[in-house]
Each structure stands twice: as structure tokens, then as C-alpha cells.
Write a protein that holds these residues in place. Structure first.
Motif, PDB file in Angstrom:
ATOM      1  N   HIS A  34       0.872  -1.170   0.000  1.00  0.00           N
ATOM      2  CA  HIS A  34       0.000   0.000   0.000  1.00  0.00           C
ATOM      3  C   HIS A  34       0.908   1.218   0.000  1.00  0.00           C
ATOM      4  O   HIS A  34       1.715   1.397   0.914  1.00  0.00           O
ATOM      5  N   THR A  35       0.787   2.044  -1.024  1.00  0.00           N
ATOM      6  CA  THR A  35       1.681   3.169  -1.247  1.00  0.00           C
ATOM      7  C   THR A  35       0.947   4.484  -1.040  1.00  0.00           C
ATOM      8  O   THR A  35      -0.172   4.659  -1.545  1.00  0.00           O
ATOM      9  N   VAL A  36       1.570   5.403  -0.306  1.00  0.00           N
ATOM     10  CA  VAL A  36       0.992   6.723  -0.064  1.00  0.00           C
ATOM     11  C   VAL A  36       1.942   7.787  -0.597  1.00  0.00           C
ATOM     12  O   VAL A  36       3.066   7.942  -0.082  1.00  0.00           O
ATOM     13  N   ILE A  37       1.527   8.492  -1.648  1.00  0.00           N
ATOM     14  CA  ILE A  37       2.280   9.626  -2.192  1.00  0.00           C
ATOM     15  C   ILE A  37       1.300  10.783  -2.335  1.00  0.00           C
ATOM     16  O   ILE A  37       0.494  10.825  -3.279  1.00  0.00           O
ATOM     17  N   GLU A  38       1.330  11.683  -1.389  1.00  0.00           N
ATOM     18  CA  GLU A  38       0.459  12.862  -1.434  1.00  0.00           C
ATOM     19  C   GLU A  38       1.037  13.929  -0.504  1.00  0.00           C
ATOM     20  O   GLU A  38       1.508  13.627   0.593  1.00  0.00           O
ATOM     21  N   GLY A  39       1.033  15.185  -0.966  1.00  0.00           N
ATOM     22  CA  GLY A  39       1.598  16.260  -0.167  1.00  0.00           C
ATOM     23  C   GLY A  39       3.035  15.965   0.222  1.00  0.00           C
ATOM     24  O   GLY A  39       3.878  15.690  -0.632  1.00  0.00           O
ATOM     25  N   ASN A  40       3.333  15.999   1.515  1.00  0.00           N
ATOM     26  CA  ASN A  40       4.673  15.710   2.031  1.00  0.00           C
ATOM     27  C   ASN A  40       4.849  14.250   2.423  1.00  0.00           C
ATOM     28  O   ASN A  40       5.842  13.909   3.087  1.00  0.00           O
ATOM     29  N   LEU A  41       3.919  13.390   2.025  1.00  0.00           N
ATOM     30  CA  LEU A  41       3.985  11.982   2.417  1.00  0.00           C
ATOM     31  C   LEU A  41       4.561  11.132   1.288  1.00  0.00           C
ATOM     32  O   LEU A  41       4.142  11.239   0.133  1.00  0.00           O
ATOM     33  N   ARG A  42       5.516  10.286   1.640  1.00  0.00           N
ATOM     34  CA  ARG A  42       6.108   9.284   0.735  1.00  0.00           C
ATOM     35  C   ARG A  42       6.326   8.035   1.588  1.00  0.00           C
ATOM     36  O   ARG A  42       7.417   7.810   2.129  1.00  0.00           O
ATOM     37  N   THR A  43       5.304   7.225   1.771  1.00  0.00           N
ATOM     38  CA  THR A  43       5.401   6.142   2.754  1.00  0.00           C
ATOM     39  C   THR A  43       4.434   5.018   2.401  1.00  0.00           C
ATOM     40  O   THR A  43       3.829   5.018   1.335  1.00  0.00           O
ATOM     41  N   LEU A 134      12.392  11.935   3.140  1.00  0.00           N
ATOM     42  CA  LEU A 134      11.514  12.239   2.009  1.00  0.00           C
ATOM     43  C   LEU A 134      10.043  12.328   2.397  1.00  0.00           C
ATOM     44  O   LEU A 134       9.223  12.797   1.608  1.00  0.00           O
ATOM     45  N   SER A 135       9.686  11.866   3.588  1.00  0.00           N
ATOM     46  CA  SER A 135       8.279  11.831   3.997  1.00  0.00           C
ATOM     47  C   SER A 135       8.105  12.479   5.366  1.00  0.00           C
ATOM     48  O   SER A 135       9.004  12.421   6.216  1.00  0.00           O
ATOM     49  N   ASP A 212      30.448  -4.802 -10.584  1.00  0.00           N
ATOM     50  CA  ASP A 212      31.541  -4.656 -11.551  1.00  0.00           C
ATOM     51  C   ASP A 212      32.657  -3.749 -11.049  1.00  0.00           C
ATOM     52  O   ASP A 212      33.586  -3.415 -11.786  1.00  0.00           O
ATOM     53  N   GLY A 213      32.590  -3.337  -9.782  1.00  0.00           N
ATOM     54  CA  GLY A 213      33.650  -2.563  -9.167  1.00  0.00           C
ATOM     55  C   GLY A 213      33.463  -1.059  -9.219  1.00  0.00           C
ATOM     56  O   GLY A 213      34.196  -0.317  -8.542  1.00  0.00           O
ATOM     57  N   ARG A 214      32.510  -0.557  -9.989  1.00  0.00           N
ATOM     58  CA  ARG A 214      32.293   0.886 -10.041  1.00  0.00           C
ATOM     59  C   ARG A 214      31.708   1.393  -8.724  1.00  0.00           C
ATOM     60  O   ARG A 214      31.005   0.663  -8.022  1.00  0.00           O
ATOM     61  N   ARG A 215      31.981   2.666  -8.423  1.00  0.00           N
ATOM     62  CA  ARG A 215      31.531   3.276  -7.180  1.00  0.00           C
ATOM     63  C   ARG A 215      30.731   4.537  -7.510  1.00  0.00           C
ATOM     64  O   ARG A 215      31.287   5.635  -7.586  1.00  0.00           O
ATOM     65  N   PRO A 216      29.428   4.405  -7.721  1.00  0.00           N
ATOM     66  CA  PRO A 216      28.597   5.566  -8.066  1.00  0.00           C
ATOM     67  C   PRO A 216      28.610   6.613  -6.959  1.00  0.00           C
ATOM     68  O   PRO A 216      28.550   6.291  -5.764  1.00  0.00           O
ATOM     69  N   SER A 217      28.705   7.867  -7.358  1.00  0.00           N
ATOM     70  CA  SER A 217      28.686   8.971  -6.404  1.00  0.00           C
ATOM     71  C   SER A 217      27.514   9.874  -6.734  1.00  0.00           C
ATOM     72  O   SER A 217      27.536  10.561  -7.751  1.00  0.00           O
ATOM     73  N   PRO A 218      26.472   9.897  -5.912  1.00  0.00           N
ATOM     74  CA  PRO A 218      25.326  10.750  -6.198  1.00  0.00           C
ATOM     75  C   PRO A 218      25.668  12.217  -6.024  1.00  0.00           C
ATOM     76  O   PRO A 218      26.670  12.567  -5.386  1.00  0.00           O
ATOM     77  N   GLU A 219      24.818  13.060  -6.564  1.00  0.00           N
ATOM     78  CA  GLU A 219      25.052  14.492  -6.463  1.00  0.00           C
ATOM     79  C   GLU A 219      24.897  14.999  -5.036  1.00  0.00           C
ATOM     80  O   GLU A 219      25.421  16.054  -4.696  1.00  0.00           O
ATOM     81  N   ALA A 220      24.158  14.264  -4.221  1.00  0.00           N
ATOM     82  CA  ALA A 220      23.939  14.691  -2.839  1.00  0.00           C
ATOM     83  C   ALA A 220      25.253  14.776  -2.087  1.00  0.00           C
ATOM     84  O   ALA A 220      26.221  14.072  -2.365  1.00  0.00           O
ATOM     85  N   ALA A 221      25.294  15.660  -1.098  1.00  0.00           N
ATOM     86  CA  ALA A 221      26.509  15.831  -0.283  1.00  0.00           C
ATOM     87  C   ALA A 221      26.838  14.530   0.432  1.00  0.00           C
ATOM     88  O   ALA A 221      25.958  13.816   0.903  1.00  0.00           O
ATOM     89  N   GLY A 329      11.194  19.646  -0.034  1.00  0.00           N
ATOM     90  CA  GLY A 329      12.008  19.705  -1.241  1.00  0.00           C
ATOM     91  C   GLY A 329      13.209  18.794  -1.225  1.00  0.00           C
ATOM     92  O   GLY A 329      14.052  18.849  -2.138  1.00  0.00           O
ATOM     93  N   ASN A 330      13.327  17.913  -0.225  1.00  0.00           N
ATOM     94  CA  ASN A 330      14.446  16.972  -0.172  1.00  0.00           C
ATOM     95  C   ASN A 330      14.394  16.043  -1.372  1.00  0.00           C
ATOM     96  O   ASN A 330      13.316  15.601  -1.791  1.00  0.00           O
ATOM     97  N   HIS A 331      15.558  15.710  -1.894  1.00  0.00           N
ATOM     98  CA  HIS A 331      15.617  14.987  -3.170  1.00  0.00           C
ATOM     99  C   HIS A 331      16.595  13.821  -3.090  1.00  0.00           C
ATOM    100  O   HIS A 331      17.637  13.917  -2.433  1.00  0.00           O
TER     101      HIS A 331
END
Length: 343
Positions: A34-43, A134-135, A212-221, A329-331
Motif C-alpha cells: 500500500h503506497t501513499v504519495i500525497e503532499g509531504n507523504l512518501r510512505t 523524504l516523507s 563490476d567494481g564501479r563506485r557511483p557517487s550521487p550528487e547529494a553531499a 524539497g528533499n531529493h
């Protein structure tokens, strides 16, 4: 079935996956969301049914391994003590645990009115991750009806990624979620299956290591410490008793370590394992129970399967999740987008 990670050429180990490459390759297991995505909710809620019968009357051997205990789950203590599972499993956010417990108790009382009258109480099992980045977790938005919805919609095919209890989770600085994988192997000339389902919400940004050994680095701090949680549910159709299941559950940690996790101080990392091979009757006349048990020196293939499925399930939870913007606005970016840009 090609999993999200395999579609990007990311292969975890060398055991063969099951036909769906999902935990539901273990016969009788089903999963709903059961998924809730509305307003500030992501849960939301994710429900796991270990078998399709009456779980209170027909319990399963089970065990729990607390890899790091920064968590607020309910029901683990009795699983550890008695080595049995007697209710469906709910996954949710940290502040949804009480609601999940109430929903499961109501459901079990409706099916088993003898509970706490002539048959003792029921141990309901709810596990959690904090999706508060995020929620709006403080809204206490989830209801018992939301939990019932997850339980009612369970099937052998289910979504991965930002669904159910994984809707608002984060993993290694990317979007986390719900992921699953399975492995098939031979014992005494017969095929057996082990499947994993994870709720991924752990790992420092920049620490992720791909197969495969790669180390992804997200844009987040980059985080300075590992915080979050991961819940791992392992199902298998091999006849095992609870001590052996605990040994298998411990190997889920190896799958996390392959990804770059080190189970930080603020991370709640829990693995639950159960076997569907034999049911334990609640109402039994005899004093003794006869059980088949795997010979101990044949257990390595289950250790390997637990490691591989946990690793792949976490990757699937991330790759199946699109980028998400949530509370304040957290991403979180998507690992799938990073992979597409770095082929």
C-alpha cells in the motif's frame, strides 16, 4: 525474469535465479503493497505472507539476526526466543509500527477468536525503516486500513522500487525502496529455492560498490556517518530448524558488505529468515514434533544464496526507483539514471 540490476549487466554471484527472481519463487509466499504519495507523504506498508494458510495455527520455523540494533521493530524478541513465525509480516516506517501491530492483531483475532481465551496471545511481526528524509513521518499518516490494503493485495507478482514501505526510503545517497531476488540450488537431487526481500534505507553516499567494481557517487553531499536501516526477509523451502535459520540470516550481512555497508552506529539492520518446508501445529496432542533437518555440512549453499540475493535485492530496490523529491524539497537521485549516464 530479468531483474532491474541484471538489465544493466550487474550480476551478483553465480547461482541461478528462480523463474521470477523474486522472494515469491518460494512456493506459498506472497507480497503486497500500500503506497501513499500525497503532499509531504512518501510512505506505506509492505506485507509478506509466509504461506497461504492460518499462520497462527500452522507456524513456521523462523529466526532473526540483528546485525545492528538501532531500530524499533515489534515481535522480534519472541521469534528469537521460540524460533517460530505465527503472523504475516508488515514493513513500514518507524512511526507506523504501532499501527501495523494493531492491524495484524485485529486480523489474527478475526481469524482465530480463541487467541487469549484458550490459545494464548499472538506474536505479530512489524519491522521498520525511517523514511523521514523524504516523507513527513511525524504526521502519523498511516492507518490500519492501509495495512489491511497491503495484506489484501498480496500476490506472487509484485512491484519493486518506490512502493509500499520503500516509497520514501534512501540508500547510499540514492533513492532506495523495496527489492527482491531469488536463487535455486540442488540438494539430494532436488531443486530448492531461497528468496530475499529488502526494504533499503541505509549506506553513506559515495560508499556504494557495484558488482563490476564501479563506485557511483550521487550528487547529494557526502554523509559523514552511516545512518538509516535495512530490513531483510529471507524465505526458503529447505527444511531447517531455527538455529540453522539464524545462521543463514547472518549471511545477509555479507550481501550488505559487498555493497559497501559497514552497519553504522545509527543503522537498524535486521534479517529475518523462515522456512516453508514444515509447519508447526499450534494445537498438537503429542509431546514431541518430528522434523526433517538439513545436514549441517550442506548449509554453505544457503549461505551463498542469502549473500547473493540480499546484494541483488538491494540493487533492485534502487534501480527500480525513479528519482524522488519529497518533504521540504528533499531529493534523492535514481541509481538507474546514474547507470544510464555512465554506460
Amino acid at each position: 525474469m530479468t531483474s532491474p540490476s541484471r538489465s544493466h549487466g550487474l550480476i551478483c554471484g553465480d547461482l541461478e535465479p528462480g523463474s521470477r527472481n523474486l522472494i515469491t519463487d518460494v512456493s506459498g509466499v506472497s507480497v503486497g503493497h500500500h503506497t501513499v504519495i500525497e503532499g509531504n507523504l512518501r510512505t506505506g506498508f509492505t506485507a509478506v505472507w509466509p504461506h497461504q494458510g492460518n499462520l497462527f495455527r500452522e507456524k513456521l520455523p523462523a529466526a532473526v539476526e540483528v546485525i545492528n540494533g538501532f531500530g524499533k521493530s515489534a515481535g522480534l524478541m519472541q521469534v528469537e526466543e521460540l524460533g517460530t513465525l505465527e503472523s504475516p509480516i508488515l514493513l513500514t516506517n518507524t512511526f507506523g509500527v504501532g499501527t501495523g501491530v494493531n492491524a495484524l492483531v485485529r486480523r489474527e483475532l478475526a481469524e482465530n477468536p480463541e487467541i487469549d481465551r484458550s490459545a494464548g496471545t499472538v506474536n505479530t511481526l512489524v519491522m521498520e525503516c525511517n523514511d523521514g528524509y523524504l516523507s513527513d513521518i511525524n504526521a502519523l499518516a498511516l492507518s490500519e486500513d492501509d495495512a489491511f490494503s497491503a495484506l489484501k493485495t498480496a500476490s506472487d507478482n509484485f512491484g519493486q522500487g518506490s512502493v509500499g514501505a520503500g516509497t520514501g526510503t534512501s540508500c547510499f545517497g540514492f533513492k532506495g525502496g523495496i527489492g527482491s531476488a531469488s536463487r535455486v540450488f540442488d540438494l539430494d537431487g532436488s531443486a530448492y529455492t531461497l528468496g530475499a526481500l529488502v526494504q533499503s534505507n541505509f549506506g553513506r553516499a559515495g560508499d556504494l560498490v557495484l558488482p563490476d567494481g564501479r563506485r557511483p557517487s550521487p550528487e547529494a553531499a557526502r554523509q559523514t556517518e552511516e545512518r538509516g536501516s535495512v530490513i531483510i526477509v529471507l524465505a526458503m523451502d529447505v527444511p531447517l530448524e531455527s538455529r540453522q535459520l539464524k545462521r543463514v540470516a547472518k549471511r545477509a550481512a555479507a550481501g550488505l558488505a559487498r555493497l559497501g555497508a559497514y552497519y553504522g552506529n545509527g543503522s537498524g539492520d535486521v534479517a529475518l529468515a523462515f522456512s516453508t518446508a514444515q509447519r508447526l501445529a499450534h494445537f498438537q496432542e503429542s509431546d514431541f514434533v518430528a522434523l526433517d533437518v538439513l545436514k549441517e555440512d550442506r548449509i554453505d549453499v544457503l549461505f551463498k544464496a542469502a549473500t547473493e540475493t540480499t546484494q541483488e535485492a538491494v540493487l533492485n530496490s534502487m534501480i527500480a526507483s525513479p528519482a524522488m523529491t519529497g518533504r521540504s524539497g528533499n531529493h534523492r537521485p535514481s541509481l538507474a539514471d546514474w547507470l544510464a549516464a555512465n554506460r
